[in-house]
Design a protein around this motif. Structure first.
Motif, short mmCIF file in Angstrom:
data_model
loop_
_atom_site.label_atom_id
_atom_site.label_comp_id
_atom_site.label_asym_id
_atom_site.label_seq_id
_atom_site.Cartn_x
_atom_site.Cartn_y
_atom_site.Cartn_z
N VAL A 179 -34.22 -53.17 51.29
CA VAL A 179 -33.82 -53.80 50.02
C VAL A 179 -32.31 -53.70 49.82
O VAL A 179 -31.65 -54.68 49.46
N LEU A 180 -31.76 -52.52 50.04
CA LEU A 180 -30.32 -52.32 49.86
C LEU A 180 -29.53 -53.22 50.81
O LEU A 180 -28.51 -53.81 50.42
N ALA A 181 -30.00 -53.33 52.04
CA ALA A 181 -29.32 -54.20 53.00
C ALA A 181 -29.41 -55.66 52.58
O ALA A 181 -28.44 -56.42 52.67
N ALA A 182 -30.59 -56.07 52.09
CA ALA A 182 -30.80 -57.46 51.69
C ALA A 182 -29.87 -57.87 50.55
O ALA A 182 -29.45 -59.03 50.47
N PHE A 183 -29.51 -56.91 49.71
CA PHE A 183 -28.63 -57.23 48.59
C PHE A 183 -27.17 -56.89 48.88
O PHE A 183 -26.34 -56.87 47.97
N GLY A 184 -26.86 -56.62 50.13
CA GLY A 184 -25.47 -56.43 50.52
C GLY A 184 -24.84 -55.21 49.91
O GLY A 184 -23.73 -55.28 49.35
N ILE A 185 -25.54 -54.07 49.98
CA ILE A 185 -25.02 -52.82 49.42
C ILE A 185 -24.74 -51.85 50.58
O ILE A 185 -25.62 -51.08 50.96
N PRO A 186 -23.54 -51.90 51.15
CA PRO A 186 -23.23 -51.03 52.29
C PRO A 186 -22.96 -49.58 51.90
O PRO A 186 -23.11 -48.67 52.71
N GLY A 187 -22.55 -49.36 50.65
CA GLY A 187 -22.31 -48.01 50.14
C GLY A 187 -23.30 -47.71 49.04
O GLY A 187 -23.36 -48.43 48.04
N VAL A 188 -24.10 -46.66 49.21
CA VAL A 188 -25.21 -46.39 48.29
C VAL A 188 -24.87 -45.21 47.38
O VAL A 188 -24.51 -44.12 47.86
N PRO A 189 -25.01 -45.38 46.06
CA PRO A 189 -24.75 -44.27 45.12
C PRO A 189 -25.92 -43.28 45.12
O PRO A 189 -27.04 -43.64 44.77
#
Length: 420
Positions: A179-189
């Motif tokens: 999911v994070l990859a699909a929404f283009g979130i390379p840095g995760v909080p």
């Protein structure tokens, strides 16, 4: 009973219920600060904030199969058994953008997963068509009518833009990574992993590398706690083992509390002459959270707070140390990472064998789960004494035996805590 009461009075011990003890610990095991980690390092971490969809999923009307994108109304004439011929005006592979809109009388060759062109409202599967050229222009023949919307996944069917997709406090698993990859979130909080200091006390302890000596035992609790801390998401800091020396223990504990987020000790919390952790915690009684819990094994489990940091002192008996960690340290480590649910899950299962032991305190019995004929059974360990170490490796749950039970028969429904 009189002897035990006199010992409890001497050491200021008053048994606290497990849930009350857990609440006291979690009040101080507060959430740590957040940090950002690369996506590839986020698995197993706890999200620090809610993640919302940055765009709908799918982001466009998507073809569900290989075939032809058409205007569904064009296929109405197929009802009489005839064939409708449509001009093919586009070829849309997956990943490409349509060159233009589809108007009545036209169609577009399209692949599975490709963007459906504007104007088209259905996709006819390739196997239900035939092709030919008319005046040098490719045409597709449709033999059966198709309903509007057929074989198209509409934009936003899975997720709408702005919709919450991952809540804060969620432990990130493989599906969440997708999911994070699909929404283009390379840095995760995420929440920072707590640094957990671990040391053991006891003059009888040998290092794992040392040969066995008369009257000595190897320090198995520290490596076990190191693994458990890591499993819970913490960063273990191993401070070794120290002899039964109160001044040495005092200095080591103080240094650890000033440096790390949580301090765990094993050994020295009983009522013997050399149980230094019990003595150390009593030195500042106002900081003590508890020094006895109404549980077996591990009733002497002790907790204190110094400078806002929690000190957890577990029994030196391996079984008691293991159970104490699962009940108290694991929830504390999870809570410090902002876990939405810091406690291990509880199941109701069927007792797989008689359990005859009777106690005045709640007992947490190491056990093994088995699925049989569609039901889940828990088989208590044959040896579940506090000092027993070998049965830990065979346990994947803890059977909760309330004090009012005067023995349990096989087939009884029981609650268990499911271990990781």
């Amino acid at each position: 009973m009189a002897n035990r009461e006199s010992v409890d009075n001497k050491f200021g011990r008053k048994a606290l219920q497990v849930q009350d003890a857990q609440k006291r610990i979690l009040a101080y095991a507060v959430r740590l600060e957040s940090e950002t980690v690369p996506l590839e390092e986020a698995q197993g971490r706890y999200l620090a904030e809610n993640i919302a969809a940055t765009h709908p999923v799918p982001a466009f009307n998507r073809s569900g199969m290989d075939g032809y994108a058409v205007v569904a109304a064009d296929t109405e004439n197929c009802r009489e058994g005839g064939t409708v011929w449509l001009k093919v005006v586009d070829n849309i592979p997956c990943g490409s953008v349509p060159s233009g809109a589809i108007i009545p009388g036209t169609a577009a060759r399209i692949m599975t997963g490709a963007q459906v062109p504007d104007g088209a409202d259905a996709v006819v599967m390739l196997e239900a068509t035939e092709t030919r050229e008319l005046d040098g222009i490719p045409h597709v023949g449709i033999h059966k009518p198709i309903a509007s919307g057929r074989n198209i996944t509409p934009r936003g069917l899975e997720i709408s833009e702005g919709e919450s997709v991952l809540p804060a406090g969620r432990k990130i698993a493989a599906g969440d990574i997708a999911v994070l990859a699909a929404f283009g979130i390379p840095g995760v909080p995420v929440i920072r992993r707590p640094k957990v200091a671990v040391f053991a006390t006891g003059s009888e302890l040998l290092d794992v590398k040392e040969p066995l000596q008369p009257g000595k035992i190897r320090n198995s609790n520290s490596p076990m706690l190191e693994a458990l801390v890591r499993e819970a998401g913490g960063e273990p800091v191993m401070l070794g083992a120290i002899a039964d020396d109160l001044d040495l223990a005092r200095g080591k504990v103080q240094m650890a509390l000033e440096t790390y987020d949580l301090v765990i000790t094993t050994g020295g919390v009983s009522v013997g002459d050399y149980d230094i952790m019990g003595d150390l915690v009593r030195e500042e009684a106002g900081d003590m959270l508890f020094n006895k819990v109404a549980m077996r094994p591990g009733s002497v489990t002790t907790a204190a707070v110094r400078g806002g940091k929690v000190l957890l002192a577990f029994s030196g008996n391996p079984g008691a140390c293991f159970v104490g960690f699962q009940l108290f340290a694991r929830p504390a480590i999870a809570n410090m990472q902002g876990a939405a649910e810091p406690f291990l899950p509880e199941w109701t299962v069927i007792l797989g064998a008689d359990y005859a032991k009777v106690n005045n305190y709640t007992r947490f019995v190491r056990a093994r789960l088995e699925v049989r004929d569609g039901s889940v059974y828990a088989h208590p360990a044959v040896i579940d004494e506090s000092s027993a170490m070998v049965t830990i490796k065979d346990s994947d749950c803890l059977i909760i035996v309330p004090p009012e039970e005067r023995g349990l028969a096989a087939g009884t429904k029981v609650r268990v805590i499911r271990l990781p």
